[in-house]
Design an enzyme around this catalytic site. Sequence first.
Site, PDB file in Angstrom:
ATOM      1  N   SER A 130      40.073  53.625  40.205  1.00 19.79           N
ATOM      2  CA  SER A 130      38.750  53.726  40.821  1.00 19.79           C
ATOM      3  C   SER A 130      37.707  54.194  39.814  1.00 19.79           C
ATOM      4  CB  SER A 130      38.775  54.708  41.992  1.00 19.79           C
ATOM      5  OG  SER A 130      37.469  54.849  42.500  1.00 19.79           O
ATOM      6  N   HIS A 193      41.208  56.227  49.765  1.00 17.25           N
ATOM      7  CA  HIS A 193      40.017  56.588  48.973  1.00 17.25           C
ATOM      8  C   HIS A 193      38.868  55.625  49.292  1.00 17.25           C
ATOM      9  CE1 HIS A 193      37.478  55.440  45.574  1.00 17.25           C
ATOM     10  NE2 HIS A 193      37.460  56.707  45.228  1.00 17.25           N
ATOM     11  N   ASN A 194      39.173  54.341  49.294  1.00 18.74           N
ATOM     12  CA  ASN A 194      38.112  53.354  49.555  1.00 18.74           C
ATOM     13  C   ASN A 194      37.573  53.485  50.980  1.00 18.74           C
ATOM     14  OD1 ASN A 194      38.893  52.472  47.020  1.00 18.74           O
ATOM     15  ND2 ASN A 194      38.593  50.328  47.519  1.00 18.74           N
ATOM     16  N   GLU A 197      35.350  56.295  51.014  1.00 17.84           N
ATOM     17  CA  GLU A 197      34.117  55.861  50.323  1.00 17.84           C
ATOM     18  C   GLU A 197      33.185  55.126  51.312  1.00 17.84           C
ATOM     19  OE1 GLU A 197      34.947  53.728  46.582  1.00 17.84           O
ATOM     20  OE2 GLU A 197      33.511  52.221  47.254  1.00 17.84           O
TER      21      GLU A 197
HETATM   22  P1  NBP Z   1      38.243  40.099  39.580  1.00 18.37           P
HETATM   23  O1  NBP Z   1      38.784  40.711  40.816  1.00 18.37           O
HETATM   24  O2  NBP Z   1      36.973  39.378  39.620  1.00 18.37           O
HETATM   25  O3  NBP Z   1      39.385  39.119  38.975  1.00 18.37           O
HETATM   26  C1  NBP Z   1      39.147  38.386  37.806  1.00 18.37           C
HETATM   27  C2  NBP Z   1      40.427  38.172  37.039  1.00 18.37           C
HETATM   28  O4  NBP Z   1      41.417  37.591  37.883  1.00 18.37           O
HETATM   29  C3  NBP Z   1      40.224  37.191  35.901  1.00 18.37           C
HETATM   30  O5  NBP Z   1      41.050  37.591  34.843  1.00 18.37           O
HETATM   31  C4  NBP Z   1      40.693  35.881  36.504  1.00 18.37           C
HETATM   32  O6  NBP Z   1      41.107  34.931  35.555  1.00 18.37           O
HETATM   33  C5  NBP Z   1      41.859  36.375  37.296  1.00 18.37           C
HETATM   34  N1  NBP Z   1      42.314  35.438  38.330  1.00 18.37           N
HETATM   35  C6  NBP Z   1      41.705  35.022  39.453  1.00 18.37           C
HETATM   36 BR1  NBP Z   1      39.996  35.458  39.948  1.00 18.37          BR
HETATM   37  N2  NBP Z   1      42.433  34.174  40.193  1.00 18.37           N
HETATM   38  C7  NBP Z   1      43.573  34.046  39.490  1.00 18.37           C
HETATM   39  C8  NBP Z   1      44.739  33.302  39.726  1.00 18.37           C
HETATM   40  N3  NBP Z   1      44.900  32.568  40.828  1.00 18.37           N
HETATM   41  N4  NBP Z   1      45.719  33.374  38.807  1.00 18.37           N
HETATM   42  C9  NBP Z   1      45.561  34.120  37.711  1.00 18.37           C
HETATM   43  N5  NBP Z   1      44.470  34.866  37.422  1.00 18.37           N
HETATM   44  C10 NBP Z   1      43.491  34.831  38.316  1.00 18.37           C
HETATM   45  O7  NBP Z   1      38.170  41.186  38.391  1.00 18.37           O
HETATM   46  P2  NBP Z   1      37.745  42.722  38.391  1.00 18.37           P
HETATM   47  O8  NBP Z   1      36.497  42.951  39.157  1.00 18.37           O
HETATM   48  O9  NBP Z   1      37.830  43.138  36.965  1.00 18.37           O
HETATM   49  O10 NBP Z   1      38.923  43.422  39.204  1.00 18.37           O
HETATM   50  C11 NBP Z   1      40.281  43.360  38.803  1.00 18.37           C
HETATM   51  C12 NBP Z   1      41.110  44.058  39.865  1.00 18.37           C
HETATM   52  O11 NBP Z   1      40.699  45.431  39.950  1.00 18.37           O
HETATM   53  C13 NBP Z   1      40.922  43.491  41.273  1.00 18.37           C
HETATM   54  O12 NBP Z   1      42.108  43.598  42.001  1.00 18.37           O
HETATM   55  C14 NBP Z   1      39.869  44.393  41.877  1.00 18.37           C
HETATM   56  O13 NBP Z   1      39.940  44.434  43.291  1.00 18.37           O
HETATM   57  C15 NBP Z   1      40.239  45.735  41.257  1.00 18.37           C
HETATM   58  N6  NBP Z   1      39.131  46.684  41.147  1.00 18.37           N
HETATM   59  C16 NBP Z   1      37.874  46.281  40.853  1.00 18.37           C
HETATM   60  C17 NBP Z   1      36.843  47.202  40.738  1.00 18.37           C
HETATM   61  C18 NBP Z   1      35.441  46.786  40.389  1.00 18.37           C
HETATM   62  O14 NBP Z   1      34.558  47.661  40.445  1.00 18.37           O
HETATM   63  N7  NBP Z   1      35.202  45.550  40.028  1.00 18.37           N
HETATM   64  C19 NBP Z   1      37.129  48.565  40.927  1.00 18.37           C
HETATM   65  C20 NBP Z   1      38.441  48.954  41.198  1.00 18.37           C
HETATM   66  C21 NBP Z   1      39.431  48.008  41.310  1.00 18.37           C
HETATM   67  P3  NBP Z   1      40.115  33.773  35.063  1.00 18.37           P
HETATM   68  O15 NBP Z   1      39.192  34.410  34.086  1.00 18.37           O
HETATM   69  O16 NBP Z   1      41.010  32.762  34.474  1.00 18.37           O
HETATM   70  O17 NBP Z   1      39.388  33.281  36.294  1.00 18.37           O
END
Ligand code: NBP
Length: 489
Positions: A130, A193-194, A197
């Site tokens: 987080s 936590h979420n 939030e």
């Molecule tokens: P995203 O949730 O937007 O995911 C993007 C990544 O997933 C890219 O590497 C993409 O590859 C890959 N991907 C997808 Br989309 N579909 C795929 C598939 N079918 N097979 C393989 N790879 C795939 O990224 P993020 O916002 O960095 O979050 C990553 C994780 O962390 C998520 O689970 C998210 O819920 C969690 N999270 C996010 C936050 C935040 O603030 N953003 C905070 C806490 C936790 P590609 O580039 O080839 O499309």
Amino acid sequence: MDPQADIAVIGLAVMGQNLILNMNDHGYTVVAYNRTTSKVDEFLAVEAKGTRILGAHSLAEMVAQLKKPRRVMLMVKAGSAVDDFIEQLLPLLEPGDIVIDGGNSLFQDTIRRTKYVESKGLLYIGTGVSGGEEGARHGPSIMPGGSPAAWPHVQPIFQAIAAKATDPATGAQEPCCDWVGEGGAGHYVKMTHNGIEYGDMQLICEAYHLLKDGLGMSPDEMHTVFKTWNEGELQSYLIEITRDILAKKDDDGSPLVDKILDTAGQKGTGKWTVISSQDLGIPITLIAEAVYSRCVSALKDTRVQAAKAYKPGNTRLAGDRDAWIEDIRKALYASKIISYAQGYMLMRAAAQEHKWNLNYGGIALMWRGGCIIRSRFLGDIKAAFEKKPKLENLLFDPFFKKAIKGCVRSWRKVVSGAVKKGIPVPAFSTALAFFDGFRCERLPANLLQAQRDYFGAHTYERVDQPRGQFFHTNWTGTGGRVASGTYTV
Ligand code: NBP
């Protein structure tokens, strides 16, 4: 050449990239991989330029660069992408290697995946991360669970990159990361936590609504109120960003917040928390209201129509403005205590259900820094569990009992004032309703049980007989003597 990398991270979106840079800052060698491999090259050429970060264009190339036991962390979209990567990784890894999922996965998926990966002789960690982009880069809160044998192998990396917070008991700087428990425990705690939030954000929005429509305050005036609030017991990241949001001007110099459409989005973790609470029978009413409030906000067109049909009247709260501001602050504080008490009730029930040995004070410390709900308040929760590790309910802790008692008059004034003026305060009021129900020795559920027995022969227990004995009455004189065993509504 011998393998160089301490850990691999798959997924080069915002979270993955920033975690890798954070690990690099702490002296770890990371190998980066992404499904769309051009992103690996872009990352190495720009953000990772001049670092020791390595890249790979295939999973086999990535695995070959890892020291043993191999640690592979997925930072990809939650859902089938995680399962797909596990399937692709299994033939490339060896017993004892560790797969880590750092995305927002559903805890039941993590329970399933832990069992599956362990059945192949490997170890699995499902961890909440987080703090968003900023947290991932400079210190997130990390909540790992899964195979206990994996923890010693990832602990140094995770605790190095995690945010640090002061332990109120010892004054020491502690990492906001510790082992949560087996199977899906880490993702469960992250999900809770979420949910919390969601609740915190809704409470702040209701306070804002009251200040804006009840007291007619401008964003600049509210900025000052939130600034003051952030210096006291409400001090938290979310109050702090609200303060800053209210001061932000659009290009034309007017407050940006007024230009933003009033429909809130959601990605599902609040909903999951509520679904789990329903499964476990735990009333997390405030988080539920927070989720539904986002749903109400999304009905923009219908609300515009309804506003014409049911024109709101005068929403101004009469009386001293400064007194109202303090009452609203107290209502927010008391409601927040209820929300955390409910969140902890939920985790306690889940721990019982899944046989997790959760450390509730440790969880408060993990949330104390790095994450979105970080606050001074979590230090008070940590202190409560420090004093009494088996504390049954936060509301029984002397500190929180005193705090609630000090707020209750203001809380009732704010909820009743809002109701009279037609300002919606679903989270403030459900918190108060929960409090009144929680401290009510005799609820009207006796009548409810009578109704259930009347129409469905569901039986009831009696106040003048020991618990566990069930009675059925032939209420109409026309029913039979047979009670229901299985039919429930
Ligand atoms: P995203 O949730 O937007 O995911 C993007 C990544 O997933 C890219 O590497 C993409 O590859 C890959 N991907 C997808 Br989309 N579909 C795929 C598939 N079918 N097979 C393989 N790879 C795939 O990224 P993020 O916002 O960095 O979050 C990553 C994780 O962390 C998520 O689970 C998210 O819920 C969690 N999270 C996010 C936050 C935040 O603030 N953003 C905070 C806490 C936790 P590609 O580039 O080839 O499309």
